[in-house]
Motif scaffolding. Sequence first.
Motif, PDB file in Angstrom:
ATOM      1  N   SER A 280       0.825  -1.209   0.000  1.00  0.00           N
ATOM      2  CA  SER A 280       0.000   0.000   0.000  1.00  0.00           C
ATOM      3  C   SER A 280       0.860   1.261   0.000  1.00  0.00           C
ATOM      4  N   ASP A 281       1.983   1.227   0.728  1.00  0.00           N
ATOM      5  CA  ASP A 281       2.881   2.387   0.769  1.00  0.00           C
ATOM      6  C   ASP A 281       3.468   2.675  -0.610  1.00  0.00           C
ATOM      7  N   LEU A 282       3.933   1.636  -1.271  1.00  0.00           N
ATOM      8  CA  LEU A 282       4.540   1.824  -2.593  1.00  0.00           C
ATOM      9  C   LEU A 282       3.518   2.320  -3.604  1.00  0.00           C
ATOM     10  N   GLU A 283       2.300   1.803  -3.517  1.00  0.00           N
ATOM     11  CA  GLU A 283       1.253   2.258  -4.430  1.00  0.00           C
ATOM     12  C   GLU A 283       0.973   3.745  -4.215  1.00  0.00           C
ATOM     13  N   THR A 284       0.951   4.164  -2.968  1.00  0.00           N
ATOM     14  CA  THR A 284       0.653   5.565  -2.661  1.00  0.00           C
ATOM     15  C   THR A 284       1.750   6.493  -3.159  1.00  0.00           C
TER      16      THR A 284
ATOM     17  N   ALA B 174       4.155  10.501  -6.888  1.00  0.00           N
ATOM     18  CA  ALA B 174       5.275  10.898  -7.745  1.00  0.00           C
ATOM     19  C   ALA B 174       4.815  11.088  -9.190  1.00  0.00           C
ATOM     20  N   GLN B 175       3.951  10.210  -9.666  1.00  0.00           N
ATOM     21  CA  GLN B 175       3.414  10.377 -11.022  1.00  0.00           C
ATOM     22  C   GLN B 175       2.642  11.683 -11.144  1.00  0.00           C
ATOM     23  N   ALA B 176       1.846  12.026 -10.118  1.00  0.00           N
ATOM     24  CA  ALA B 176       1.095  13.273 -10.157  1.00  0.00           C
ATOM     25  C   ALA B 176       2.033  14.474 -10.137  1.00  0.00           C
ATOM     26  N   MET B 177       3.089  14.407  -9.340  1.00  0.00           N
ATOM     27  CA  MET B 177       4.041  15.517  -9.279  1.00  0.00           C
ATOM     28  C   MET B 177       4.666  15.777 -10.643  1.00  0.00           C
TER      29      MET B 177
END
Length: 669
Positions: free
Chosen positions: A525-529, A534-537
């Motif tokens: 769950s942490d990696l998915e978040t 990062a993709q949004a940034m």
Amino acid sequence: MNNKGFNWFFPIMIIALLGFVVANSLGDSGAKSMDEDTFFKTMQTGKIQKVLIDKQAQKAEVYLTKDAKVESVKAQDKTPNPFSSLGMSPKADFSVKYGDLQLFLAKFETLKAENPAIKTTKDYAEGESPLVGFLIQALVWIAILGLFYFILFRKMGSGGGPGGQIFSIGKSKAKLFDEKERIQVTFKDVAGLEGAKEEVQEVVDFLKNSEKYTKLGGKIPKGVLLVGPPGTGKTLLAKAVAGEAKVPFFSLSGSDFVEMFVGVGASRVRDLFAQAKAKSPAIIFIDEIDAIGRARGKNNFSGGNDERENTLNQLLTEMDGFGTDTNVIVMAATNRADILDKALMRAGRFDRSIYVDLPELHERRQIFDVHLNKIKLDENVDREFLAKQTPGFSGADIANVCNEAALIAARNNHEVVTKQDFLDAVDRIIGGLEKKNKAIKPSEKRRVAYHEAGHATISWLVEHASPLLKVTIVPRGRSLGAAWYLPEERQLTTTEQLLDEMCATLGGRAAEQVIFNNISTGALSDLETVTKRAQAMVTIYGLSPNIGNISYYDSSGQSEYNFGKPYSEETATKIDAEIKSIIENQYVRAVQILTDNKDKLDALAGKLLEKEVIFREDLEEIFGKRAWDPELTEKPVTNTIPENGQEPKDDEGKISEGEIQAPESSAQI
């Protein structure tokens, strides 16, 4: 006044009665005649089964045997009478007119005595009046037509049942609330949403005092679109408008227009607006309008007629087709305004778009006031405290918290609902049901403790991470442990804030690396978040210096029809490298922070293994107070009744950090 359309029952009843008359006039008027000689000759062959003698009519009805009937039908090449099952054709096969009854009976008995093989029997019956027979047949038809009317037409009004679909399939399914069935919801029942209520209160004023606006040359708005996340009260707000305006209110869902038959959706739209015009001033409310209002594509991939687009075209035409003097206002609600067709959103159709956002702190307090009025509360329950513990909750979520707290109190045999019951309800809704009987190996429990301690440590030591409220290693739902935070309610987020939150999210895996020198699958769950952030940034917010101030986000929703990417392969490679660089830099930062504070990490994990649940004051004992968080440190929290909070949520409403996933297979923890 009949909005259900043409009543087909009476034409069908007339046709059925005509069929009844024709059947009796053209069908067999009676049994075929047979003289006495032919009767006795046939009787000698054994083809007559029974003779029914009618003394008043001076005739005898002759019934053939089964074999004789079949032979007679084949010989005459005659099809059976279709009305025979309804009693419209004569039961007897032949009739015999006799002269003297005594002579007829004597000859009958003599013939049977001479030939014992004859099995023909005789009986007597009183004659039946033709009028009685006609009335019996008429009653049969009336009963059939009554049953037909009940099954087929009585259900047309409700639109239910298979019969109700035949002649009313093109009629609107909108439920009408008028003077007979008024909506009791008013603006007093809608807590929070102050800005949205001001907008829709004008709609009520338009319907009540339309001349006030039209005499100055203004036009009454035709449409109002309510937009917002699920559970924020859009439908409740529309009901409050209807309750306040006290005008006919047509309520239906966008999916009610959808049908498998071609043209049905457009027909229902026409019928809906026709009913609304007949009862104006009126309100039409279409919930989940995105079911029919989705943007029309340039290419028709289905290869045939698109019923949804035809329904949308008819809706666009109807909203342009009636004038402002009709006093009909269309209200619609959706949580996916980005995919609606632009033609539907333009001025002149939906003139106003009202955004119904998630409630702020003071609005959550008002919502709690509404729902807690129906619950027996303990005197120590602080509603301001409950509002602070539910950041990001919608009105529906708050209603669910209140109901869940009442259920927990009843389960624990409490006389009133206490503060702890509400805190347990928040835990139950956010983290899931507590699994007290789930067996975890000591080595796995120690790893989970360090994982959650890593989240808590970094969130306490970095400036922009959300303040921690509670850490637990008690399994809930699919998680083996969780760290809960109270996120700051802000409208804008800086790059530093995003990076600090990503660093805290990666603290669980970093703690495993520092302590055990290996990592596990528990950080799913942490990696998915962090990957989504990062993709949004990089691709949405333009926060990456290497990619630049570029956003590839399509707010129109048309990108779903495109199969290609809006950037080149070279740019895609740069984006992938930048996303990886951001995540790896924060992971290295998290490892460094935990390495520098390894003794405090060990102390926190030990306390977590001992208590299983720790709170903010436990971290203050180990790390001291946060220098950049004075407003929180001024309000200590007791250890007996913890302040439970909620983690920041991602776009899908999931807990965004501090969660270690439960196993789904042997490859995961």
